[in-house]
Design a protein around this motif. Structure first.
Motif, PDB file in Angstrom:
ATOM      1  N   HIS A 136      53.851  20.838  19.960  1.00 44.56           N
ATOM      2  CA  HIS A 136      54.358  21.064  19.053  1.00 44.56           C
ATOM      3  C   HIS A 136      54.430  23.040  20.130  1.00 44.56           C
ATOM      4  O   HIS A 136      55.499  23.568  19.442  1.00 44.56           O
ATOM      5  N   ALA A 137      52.867  23.191  20.941  1.00 44.78           N
ATOM      6  CA  ALA A 137      53.580  24.755  21.407  1.00 44.78           C
ATOM      7  C   ALA A 137      54.591  24.682  22.438  1.00 44.78           C
ATOM      8  O   ALA A 137      55.491  25.179  22.360  1.00 44.78           O
ATOM      9  N   GLN A 138      54.974  23.755  23.171  1.00 50.47           N
ATOM     10  CA  GLN A 138      56.514  23.346  23.701  1.00 50.47           C
ATOM     11  C   GLN A 138      57.374  24.147  22.725  1.00 50.47           C
ATOM     12  O   GLN A 138      57.877  24.399  23.321  1.00 50.47           O
ATOM     13  N   LYS A 139      57.417  22.777  21.798  1.00 44.62           N
ATOM     14  CA  LYS A 139      58.867  23.032  21.318  1.00 44.62           C
ATOM     15  C   LYS A 139      58.611  24.607  20.263  1.00 44.62           C
ATOM     16  O   LYS A 139      59.698  24.799  20.595  1.00 44.62           O
ATOM     17  N   ALA A 140      57.761  25.057  19.950  1.00 41.30           N
ATOM     18  CA  ALA A 140      57.392  26.832  19.896  1.00 41.30           C
ATOM     19  C   ALA A 140      57.958  27.558  21.547  1.00 41.30           C
ATOM     20  O   ALA A 140      58.692  28.954  20.652  1.00 41.30           O
ATOM     21  N   ILE A 141      58.207  27.091  22.158  1.00 41.71           N
ATOM     22  CA  ILE A 141      58.360  28.058  23.291  1.00 41.71           C
ATOM     23  C   ILE A 141      60.078  27.731  23.691  1.00 41.71           C
ATOM     24  O   ILE A 141      60.321  28.746  23.409  1.00 41.71           O
ATOM     25  N   VAL A 142      60.518  26.351  23.274  1.00 44.31           N
ATOM     26  CA  VAL A 142      61.941  26.081  23.127  1.00 44.31           C
ATOM     27  C   VAL A 142      62.803  26.938  22.204  1.00 44.31           C
ATOM     28  O   VAL A 142      63.365  27.510  22.438  1.00 44.31           O
TER      29      VAL A 142
END
Length: 183
Positions: free
Chosen positions: A45-51
């Motif tokens: 979820h963090a990686q998706k939020a970053i992207v």
């Protein structure tokens, strides 16, 4: 020479642009397989939020992961990059310093720490970190983009110091009555 706002936008595009983070890689691979299922899901979820450039959400998720895994290099890098992208230079510098305590050879963290310090107007500290990273003292070969960023930031520091020196010199002449600026 790029001005600070243009430079920061360039920095974000080159190093922090969406798609440059390893979002396609599973979080268990990124963390060396040490996350439990809950924290692996948080990382995804963090990686998706970053992207998606949802930095406040990414920051919250990464902070939650770091509560359980405070020495996870990938999470620390992502958190520091998010702080840097948000302009939270003090927080970014603190996290990059933590990374360097764990891995003193991390040239990328050294350059990003220098950029953070430069944005905090800590020119001497930034200069020392950039010179160390560029000289190869970290033991890690810098990627070409990172080395270019380091050289560009170092040049900005020198340019600003030259301008400050010239302003100080003009001020000294003005105090002596030898310089009268034109209006």
């Amino acid at each position: 020479h790029m001005r600070p706002t243009v430079f920061f936008a360039f920095f974000c595009f080159v190093l922090l642009a969406p798609g440059t983070l390893p979002a396609a890689t599973t979080s268990s691979v990124l963390s060396g397989g040490k996350f439990d299922a809950f924290h692996s899901q948080l990382m995804e979820h963090a990686q998706k939020a970053i992207v998606d450039k949802d930095d406040s959400r990414a920051e919250g998720l990464l902070t939650k992961i770091l509560e359980s895994y405070p020495d996870d290099s990938t999470t620390l890098h992502l958190a520091a990059d998010v702080y840097l992208r948000q302009g939270k230079y003090q927080e970014a510098a603190a996290v990059y310093s933590s990374i360097l305590r764990l891995a003193p050879e991390d040239g990328q963290a050294m350059v990003n720490l220098a950029v953070s310090r430069w944005r905090l107007r800590q020119g001497y500290e930034a200069q020392a970190a950039l010179i160390q990273a560029l000289s190869g003292e970290t033991g890690e070969m810098l990627p070409a983009e990172t080395a270019a960023l380091a050289r560009q930031t170092l040049n900005e520091i020198y340019d600003d110091w030259e301008q400050l020196s010239a302003m100080q010199q003009r001020g000294a002449y003005a105090a002596q009555g030898r310089f009268h600026p034109r209006q």
